[in-house]
Enzyme design. Structure first.
Site, PDB file in Angstrom:
ATOM      1  CG  HIS A  28      -0.412  -0.067   2.520  1.00  7.27           C
ATOM      2  ND1 HIS A  28       0.445   0.893   2.978  1.00  7.27           N
ATOM      3  CD2 HIS A  28      -0.561  -0.963   3.536  1.00  7.27           C
ATOM      4  CE1 HIS A  28       0.806   0.616   4.213  1.00  7.27           C
ATOM      5  NE2 HIS A  28       0.219  -0.523   4.571  1.00  7.27           N
ATOM      6  CG  HIS A  31       4.048  -1.472   2.280  1.00  8.21           C
ATOM      7  ND1 HIS A  31       2.816  -2.017   2.038  1.00  8.21           N
ATOM      8  CD2 HIS A  31       4.370  -1.816   3.548  1.00  8.21           C
ATOM      9  CE1 HIS A  31       2.401  -2.676   3.109  1.00  8.21           C
ATOM     10  NE2 HIS A  31       3.327  -2.561   4.047  1.00  8.21           N
ATOM     11  CB  CYS A 136       0.891  -7.830  20.307  1.00  8.41           C
ATOM     12  SG  CYS A 136      -0.050  -7.288  18.858  1.00  8.41           S
ATOM     13  CB  CYS A 139       3.609  -6.122  17.379  1.00  6.96           C
ATOM     14  SG  CYS A 139       2.495  -4.752  17.481  1.00  6.96           S
ATOM     15  CB  CYS A 153      -1.345  -4.171  20.927  1.00  3.43           C
ATOM     16  SG  CYS A 153      -0.435  -3.519  19.512  1.00  3.43           S
ATOM     17  CG  HIS A 156      -1.965  -4.830  15.835  1.00  8.43           C
ATOM     18  ND1 HIS A 156      -0.630  -4.645  16.111  1.00  8.43           N
ATOM     19  CD2 HIS A 156      -2.037  -5.107  14.512  1.00  8.43           C
ATOM     20  CE1 HIS A 156       0.072  -4.830  15.008  1.00  8.43           C
ATOM     21  NE2 HIS A 156      -0.754  -5.101  14.038  1.00  8.43           N
ATOM     22  CE  LYS A 305       0.561   2.553  10.706  1.00 12.45           C
ATOM     23  NZ  LYS A 305       1.076   1.376  11.343  1.00 12.45           N
ATOM     24  CE  LYS A 308      -6.160  -7.683   4.975  1.00 14.31           C
ATOM     25  NZ  LYS A 308      -5.243  -8.801   5.085  1.00 14.31           N
TER      26      LYS A 308
END
Ligand code: MSP
Length: 641
Positions: A28, A31, A136, A139, A153, A156, A305, A308
């Protein structure tokens, strides 16, 4: 420190890495950004005459990948092969010039990881112990209680699992004092400074040892520990080592050449493994630390942020298809201040394309080459006697190269671009002031000198912008008739005024067409709703894009064939022609000497064959048109705020 910097500059070698991306999701915007940054940084070093090596790749082991594969009913191997190839195939489409693509499932990488594990184990820095911790899976790491937010976390937003098991540990705590001292002695080891401070503040608390294994009975998808086959290597310990295996460590020649000049590029999400685990691992393995860790912020979409689960993933190729690759690359590099977060929106891209690329750069380029074709038949212009104006252009353009280099070396890409755009704006103004279209009628020598001082800076601009927009700038260089292009030109050459020679100048296709803002029905509705809620407000940023200035009308004349239009000469700090539809409300002689307000950064438009360079502000009602005048005797050119 200074010596190291000097060594870095004199050797002219650089090794650039991106994170190796997890293959649990498709590539995405986030990246793409890190990888484009690495590419721009590499290309800058190529034209600076450096020997470069650029590594990217995929991180393919661990629980997270196994879960993602299970969800789509695939074996981990089938699954990682597919997603890894999505990354590998994407990069050429974004013009990423990487030198090697590493996968943590590559046999060479596995060998290197086991080599390092053995080395550290034999040294006594890996021991076997009991562990109970909060883990987690997202992570792939253990959290301490104080790192959690409301017991969850922070990334997440899920509760970590309590895991109790026997494992191998890396004696990281042993290296804490060394690491603090190293960071303190090397101020640019981690940059920008805010991240260095964050790491130092984290290191104020005692560092725990790092659990570096997972029992095979819980996870098989990993690199087996060379000294205990019942365990596999923890993903982070495996992944970080890619930076060495990508260079062929331990024996590889490349390792010897490039490792002393390693630059890692990451986002802030993976600061801790890179700034803490990695230097300690290197120290334990008796390898020099990397040179720089360069940390950027997040791209957010609608203030959140990208993730997905939030469904706000931006796919790089969708944007490239819509707006073009170079516009996308430029936008990312210009919009984000390296180190801080930025918000992505299509409106922001369209604004940048229209203002910076179509209006400023595209227009400058096109009008200059049109003039070169029309007035000089494409012959490269010759420099005759110069004036203060030309000296100024030359000095400012050469100064921009120095500034640019400083900014590029320090990851201040947006500042480097701002410096270039200052020259672009200087040139646009120079053309307006020199009016080559007048010179062609009366002074060919002067015309040639002026054109020379437009074309030389354009060559320089095309070189400085090449790392950002490789394909458009190579087209520019083609039109400028340069004998060498792109990667073959060196910054050293452009520092020597007039050294890059042209064969023939020609006006090619328009490089950056304007984007007419087309909004989808859904977006329109959303905008309408937002507009209503806010009473159709625009932001102060939008308003500040309009360059309003006080102008003094110097001359006014009717335009033959038009009842409504007058041709005005207006002084707005510089002289410009404006075609205004006020002939039915004003007589020409009443206008001369009047102060008006002018929109100065409107794209020029041809009206009745005359190029109008701006617009007057006026109010209209049943009684006719009334131009707006400042209250008092304001100097022409003064900014209206
Ligand atoms: N596999 C690890 C990295 C191991 S490196 C030895 C990993 N992978 S990841 O796929 O999650 O990639 C994280 C990186 O992707 C970030 O550090 C950053 O480079 C990039 N980005 C992912 N999302 C991003 C944004 N929203 N904004 C900017 N960059 C982001 O962590």
């Amino acid at each position: 420190m200074k010596e190291m910097k000097e060594k870095e500059d004199s050797q002219k070698i650089i090794y650039i890495t991106t994170p190796i991306y997890y293959v649990n999701a498709e590539p995405h915007l986030g990246h793409a950004y890190s990888t484009i940054v690495a590419d721009v940084f590499k290309r800058f070093h190529v034209i600076s005459g450096y020997k470069t090596f650029f590594l990217t790749g995929t991180d393919e082991h661990g629980e997270k990948i196994v879960k993602a594969a299970q969800q789509v009913g695939k074996s981990p191997k089938e699954y990682v092969d597919r997603i890894s190839s999505l990354f590998r195939e994407l990069w050429p489409k974004l013009n990423i010039s990487y030198d090697h693509f590493i996968r943590t499932t590559d046999p060479e990488h596995i060998k290197t990881v086991q080599f390092i594990l053995n080395k550290i184990y034999e040294k006594g820095d890996i021991y076997f112990g009991q562990y109970e911790g909060l883990y987690c899976v997202g992570c792939e790491r253990f959290y301490t209680k104080r790192e959690l937010v409301d017991g969850k976390c922070p990334d997440h937003k899920t509760e970590p699992e309590v895991i109790k098991e026997e494992n191998y540990f890396f004696r990281m705590s042993k290296y804490q004092d060394w690491l603090v001292e190293y960071i303190e002695k090397h101020p640019d080891f981690i940059r920008p400074e805010r991240y260095r401070n964050e790491v130092l503040s984290f290191l104020k608390e005692p560092l725990e040892d790092l659990c570096i294994s997972r029992p095979k009975k819980r996870l098989t998808w990993g690199i087996p520990l060379p000294f205990d086959e019942n365990f596999v290597t923890y993903v982070w310990f495996d992944a970080l080592i890619n930076y060495l295996s990508g260079l062929g460590y331990p024996e590889g020649e490349r390792f010897k050449i490039f490792w002393p000049y390693a630059h890692h590029i990451i986002a802030k999400d993976i600061l801790k493994p890179h700034a803490i685990y990695w230097p300690c691992m290197l120290k334990a393995a008796e390898i020099e630390p990397y040179r720089h860790l360069n940390v950027h912020g997040y791209w957010n979409v609608e203030e959140a942020k990208m993730s997905k689960s939030l469904g706000n993933i931006v796919r790089p190729l969708d944007i490239v298809e819509k707006y073009g690759l170079d516009a996308f690359r430029y936008f990312l590099m210009r919009e984000m201040v390296f180190g801080l977060d930025s918000t992505f929106s299509e409106d922001a891209i369209v604004n940048r394309i229209n203002a910076d690329l179509a209006n400023d750069l595209g227009n400058l380029f096109r009008r200059s080459l049109t003039m070169a074709e029309k007035y000089l038949s494409g012959e490269p212009p010759v420099c005759h006697e110069i004036t203060e104006d030309e000296r100024d252009i030359r000095e400012k353009t050469l100064a921009c190269i120095e500034e640019y280099e400083g900014f590029m070396k320090n990851f201040m890409f947006h500042r480097a671009l701002i410096s270039i755009w200052e020259v672009i704006s200087l040139l646009n103004k120079y053309i307006d002031r020199m009016a080559p279209w007048e010179l062609v009628k009366k002074d060919k020598k002067r015309l040639s000198t002026v054109m020379y001082h437009i074309i030389e800076p354009l060559k320089i601009i095309s070189v400085l912008l090449w790392p950002f927009m490789p394909s458009s700038t190579e087209k520019m260089q083609e039109m400028l008739g340069l004998k060498k292009k792109g990667a073959d030109i060196r910054i050293e050459e452009i520092k020597e005024w007039g050294r890059l020679s042209s064969v023939h100048l020609s006006r090619g296709e328009a490089l950056f067409p304007r984007i007419e803002a087309k909004t989808s029905k859904k977006e329109e509705k959303k905008k309408d709703k937002k507009g209503k809620e806010k009473g159709n407000l625009i932001s102060i940023d939008d308003f500040s894009k309009i360059d309003l200035r006080v102008g003094k009308i110097l001359a006014a004349e009717k335009i033959p064939g038009s009842k409504k239009l007058l041709k005005l000469k207006v002084n707005t700090g510089e002289e410009r022609t404006i075609v205004a539809g006020i002939a039915e409300s004003y007589k020409e002689e009443d206008l001369v000497g009047r102060l008006v307000i002018v929109v100065c950064n409107l794209k020029p438009a041809k009206i009745f064959g005359i190029e109008s360079q701006g617009m007057l502000l006026a109010a209209s009602d049943d009684s006719g048109i009334h131009i707006i005048t400042p209250d008092g005797d304001v100097t022409p050119g003064a900014k209206v705020k």
